[in-house]
Design an enzyme around this catalytic site. Structure first.
Site, short mmCIF file in Angstrom:
data_model
loop_
_atom_site.label_atom_id
_atom_site.label_comp_id
_atom_site.label_asym_id
_atom_site.label_seq_id
_atom_site.Cartn_x
_atom_site.Cartn_y
_atom_site.Cartn_z
N TYR A 145 55.94 -43.93 -1.77
CA TYR A 145 55.42 -43.22 -0.82
C TYR A 145 53.92 -43.97 -0.42
CZ TYR A 145 51.85 -40.25 1.43
OH TYR A 145 50.80 -39.04 2.17
N GLU A 147 54.10 -47.07 -0.28
CA GLU A 147 54.21 -48.74 0.14
C GLU A 147 54.87 -48.11 1.44
OE1 GLU A 147 53.42 -51.57 -0.91
OE2 GLU A 147 53.15 -52.01 -2.52
N GLY A 207 39.39 -34.41 -15.88
CA GLY A 207 38.50 -33.77 -15.00
C GLY A 207 37.59 -34.42 -13.75
N GLN A 209 38.01 -37.11 -11.70
CA GLN A 209 38.63 -37.85 -11.05
C GLN A 209 38.05 -37.23 -9.68
OE1 GLN A 209 40.29 -36.07 -13.26
NE2 GLN A 209 42.13 -35.63 -12.84
N THR A 210 37.89 -38.02 -8.77
CA THR A 210 37.55 -37.31 -7.34
C THR A 210 38.06 -37.39 -6.23
OG1 THR A 210 35.98 -39.03 -6.29
CG2 THR A 210 34.81 -38.37 -8.04
N ASP A 271 47.76 -42.21 -11.26
CA ASP A 271 46.56 -41.20 -10.34
C ASP A 271 46.01 -41.72 -9.94
OD1 ASP A 271 46.69 -38.49 -9.63
OD2 ASP A 271 45.23 -37.92 -11.14
N PRO A 272 44.72 -41.41 -8.09
CA PRO A 272 43.61 -42.63 -8.30
C PRO A 272 42.28 -41.60 -8.90
CG PRO A 272 45.39 -41.40 -6.35
CD PRO A 272 45.80 -40.79 -7.41
N1 NAD Z 1 48.21 -32.76 3.75
C1 NAD Z 1 47.69 -34.15 3.53
O1 NAD Z 1 46.52 -33.91 3.17
C2 NAD Z 1 48.12 -35.19 4.10
C3 NAD Z 1 47.03 -36.42 3.32
C4 NAD Z 1 47.82 -38.14 3.50
C5 NAD Z 1 48.28 -38.36 4.69
N2 NAD Z 1 49.45 -37.23 4.85
C6 NAD Z 1 50.83 -37.10 6.50
O2 NAD Z 1 50.43 -36.09 7.22
C7 NAD Z 1 51.63 -35.84 7.21
C8 NAD Z 1 51.70 -34.74 7.18
O3 NAD Z 1 51.55 -34.20 6.20
P1 NAD Z 1 51.60 -32.42 5.37
O4 NAD Z 1 50.72 -32.22 4.76
O5 NAD Z 1 52.38 -31.60 6.89
O6 NAD Z 1 53.47 -32.87 5.00
P2 NAD Z 1 54.65 -31.48 4.80
O7 NAD Z 1 55.42 -32.03 4.29
O8 NAD Z 1 54.30 -30.25 5.04
O9 NAD Z 1 55.19 -31.72 6.09
C9 NAD Z 1 56.12 -33.00 6.71
C10 NAD Z 1 57.37 -33.21 7.50
O10 NAD Z 1 57.94 -34.10 7.87
C11 NAD Z 1 59.25 -33.26 7.69
N3 NAD Z 1 59.60 -34.56 7.37
C12 NAD Z 1 60.37 -35.42 6.64
N4 NAD Z 1 61.00 -36.23 6.49
C13 NAD Z 1 62.02 -36.14 7.93
C14 NAD Z 1 62.57 -37.08 8.62
N5 NAD Z 1 63.71 -38.05 7.92
N6 NAD Z 1 63.58 -36.71 9.20
C15 NAD Z 1 62.65 -35.27 10.54
N7 NAD Z 1 61.46 -34.84 9.92
C16 NAD Z 1 61.15 -35.19 7.84
C17 NAD Z 1 59.25 -32.46 6.39
O11 NAD Z 1 60.77 -30.98 6.99
C18 NAD Z 1 58.31 -31.52 6.71
O12 NAD Z 1 58.37 -30.59 7.92
C19 NAD Z 1 52.52 -37.26 6.89
O13 NAD Z 1 52.73 -38.19 7.15
C20 NAD Z 1 51.10 -37.36 4.82
O14 NAD Z 1 51.83 -38.73 4.65
C21 NAD Z 1 48.63 -35.71 5.28
#
Ligand code: NAD
Length: 334
Positions: A145, A147, A207, A209-210, A271-272
Site C-alpha cells: 500500500y 509504496e 493503545g 498509538q495515536t 503499525d504506525p
Molecule cells: N478512508 C481513509 O481513511 C483513507 C485514508 C488515506 C487514503 N485514502 C485513499 O482514499 C481513496 C478512497 O478510499 P476509501 O476509504 O473510500 O476506500 P474504499 O475501499 O471504500 O474505496 C476504494 C474503491 O476503489 C475501488 N477499486 C479498487 N481497485 C480498483 C480497480 N483496479 N479498478 C476500479 N476500481 C477499483 C474499490 O472497489 C472501491 O470501491 C483510496 O485511494 C485510499 O487509498 C483513504
C-alpha cells in the site's frame, strides 16, 4: 463540468459523487467493485447526470465525450483489503494511476490523486508535514500500500513536470463516516461494530498509538478545493485533533453507556505509532480546515452502522449523511 472518478463506489468516492451531483455536475463512476458496493451509489443510479461503469482501471480505459476533471481514488484502501490483495494494490497504484493520468492528459483535464498519510510510514517527525519524506519499510507487510501510493505520487509529479498537466495530490489521514465497510479492519468501524454487538473493543498494543479522525464531508470539501487550487505538490488533508487509540476506545464506550469492555491484543507489524496531520498548508492554500466535531460525525456513523447491523433500512441515516454533503453545508472559506 464532467467528472470521472475511479473508485467512486467506495466509501469516500460515493460521498464525492453525491456532493458533485448536488452541485449540478455530471459524474462518471468507474469501479470494479473489488471492495466497493453498488449500493453505495444506488440512490444516484436513476440520476441522468450520473453514470456507473463497472471496470478495472488497471485495464485500458477511455470513454466518449468531454472530460474536465479526473479524480483517482481506486485502490485497496484498508489494511484487511490490501493485505488480502497486495498485487492488485500495487497494480492500482501503478498501472491504474497511469491509465487515469493518460485519460486526463488526452482530455486536457485536471487530475487529483488520493494519496495517504501512510506515505509517512512510522513517522520520526510529529506532527507530519508535507516536507517530511517518511519512514516506510519498503519490503514490509504494508509496503504494497505505502509504496503503491509513493509510486503514484512520483508518477503524478512526472506527468505534471513532463506534460505541464494540472495535477494535485491529497495525502489523506484517517477519515470516517457512513458507508465505510464494517469488516475492513479500520478502527472506527471495528469499534462501532464490536460495541453494537456487545463485544469487547479490540485495542492493539497498549493503545498509546495515536490517530486523528476526519469526518468524510470535511474531507470531500478539502479534495474539491485542492483540485481547483492549482497546487501540484502534496497537501495533507485530515483532522489535527489527535488522540490515542485507548482514548478513542473510551469515547466509544461512553457513547454506549460503558456497557462494553476493552481487550488488548498484540500490535500488528509496522503499525504506525503516531498520526497527526500538520494542516498549515491546507489552511493557507485552500483556506480549509475540518469543521465537523468528532462527537457529531460519530453519532451519524454509529446510527448508520446500527441500521445496517440491525437489518433496518439505512435510508434515514443515509439522508442525514447526504445533508452533510450538500454544497450549502460546506464551510465558508476561512
Ligand atoms: N478512508 C481513509 O481513511 C483513507 C485514508 C488515506 C487514503 N485514502 C485513499 O482514499 C481513496 C478512497 O478510499 P476509501 O476509504 O473510500 O476506500 P474504499 O475501499 O471504500 O474505496 C476504494 C474503491 O476503489 C475501488 N477499486 C479498487 N481497485 C480498483 C480497480 N483496479 N479498478 C476500479 N476500481 C477499483 C474499490 O472497489 C472501491 O470501491 C483510496 O485511494 C485510499 O487509498 C483513504
Amino acid at each position: 463540468m464532467r467528472y470521472v472518478i475511479s473508485g467512486a463506489a467506495g466509501f469516500i468516492g460515493s460521498h464525492l459523487c453525491e456532493r458533485l451531483i448536488a452541485e449540478g455536475h455530471d459524474v462518471v463512476c468507474v469501479d470494479n467493485l473489488i471492495t466497493g458496493h453498488r449500493e453505495n451509489v444506488e440512490h444516484l443510479l436513476h440520476n441522468p447526470r450520473f453514470e456507473f461503469i463497472e471496470h478495472d482501471i488497471c485495464k485500458p480505459f477511455d470513454l466518449p465525450g468531454q472530460v474536465h476533471r479526473v479524480l483517482h481514488l481506486a485502490s485497496l484502501a484498508s489494511p484487511v483489503d490490501y493485505l488480502n490483495h497486495p498485487i492488485e494494490t500495487l497494480d492500482s497504484g501503478s498501472i491504474g494511476t497511469k491509465h487515469m493520468l493518460e485519460l486526463a492528459l488526452r482530455r486536457n483535464a485536471r487530475f487529483l490523486l488520493t494519496s495517504t498519510s501512510e506515505c509517512y510510514g512510522d513517522p520520526l517527525e510529529h506532527p507530519q508535514s508535507e516536507t517530511y519524506w517518511g519512514n516506510v519499510n519498503p519490503v514490509g507487510i504494508r509496503s504494497c500500500y505505502d509504496e503503491s501510493k509513493r509510486y503514484a505520487e512520483a508518477l503524478t509529479m512526472a506527468y505534471h513536470r513532463k506534460h505541464a498537466m494540472k495535477t494535485s495530490i491529497a495525502r489523506i489521514f484517517n477519515t470516517y463516516g457512513p458507508r465505510m465497510a464494517l469488516n475492513d479492519g479500520r478502527v472506527v468501524p471495528a469499534f462501532i461494530d464490536q460495541a453494537l454487538r456487545g463485544r469487547n473493543l479490540s485495542v492493539f498494543g497498549d493503545g498509546s498509538q495515536t490517530r486523528s479522525f476526519c469526518y468524510v464531508s470535511d474531507l470531500v470539501d478539502g479534495l474539491l478545493r485542492l483540485l481547483e487550487s492549482g497546487e501540484p505538490s502534496p497537501v495533507n488533508l485530515g483532522n489535527p485533533r489527535e488522540m490515542t487509540i485507548l482514548e478513542f476506545a473510551n469515547i466509544i464506550r461512553e457513547r454506549f453507556g460503558n456497557t462494553v469492555s476493552i481487550s488488548f491484543h498484540p500490535l500488528p507489524i509496522d503499525d504506525p505509532k503516531l498520526r497527526q496531520p500538520d494542516i498549515d498548508k491546507a489552511r493557507r492554500i485552500l483556506r480549509w480546515e475540518p469543521k465537523v466535531p468528532l462527537e457529531e460525525g460519530l453519532g451519524i456513523t454509529i446510527d448508520f452502522f446500527r441500521d445496517k447491523i440491525e437489518g433496518g433500512s439505512s435510508a434515514s441515516v443515509d439522508a442525514r449523511a447526504r445533508v452533510m454533503n450538500r454544497p450549502d453545508q460546506v464551510q465558508p472559506a476561512l
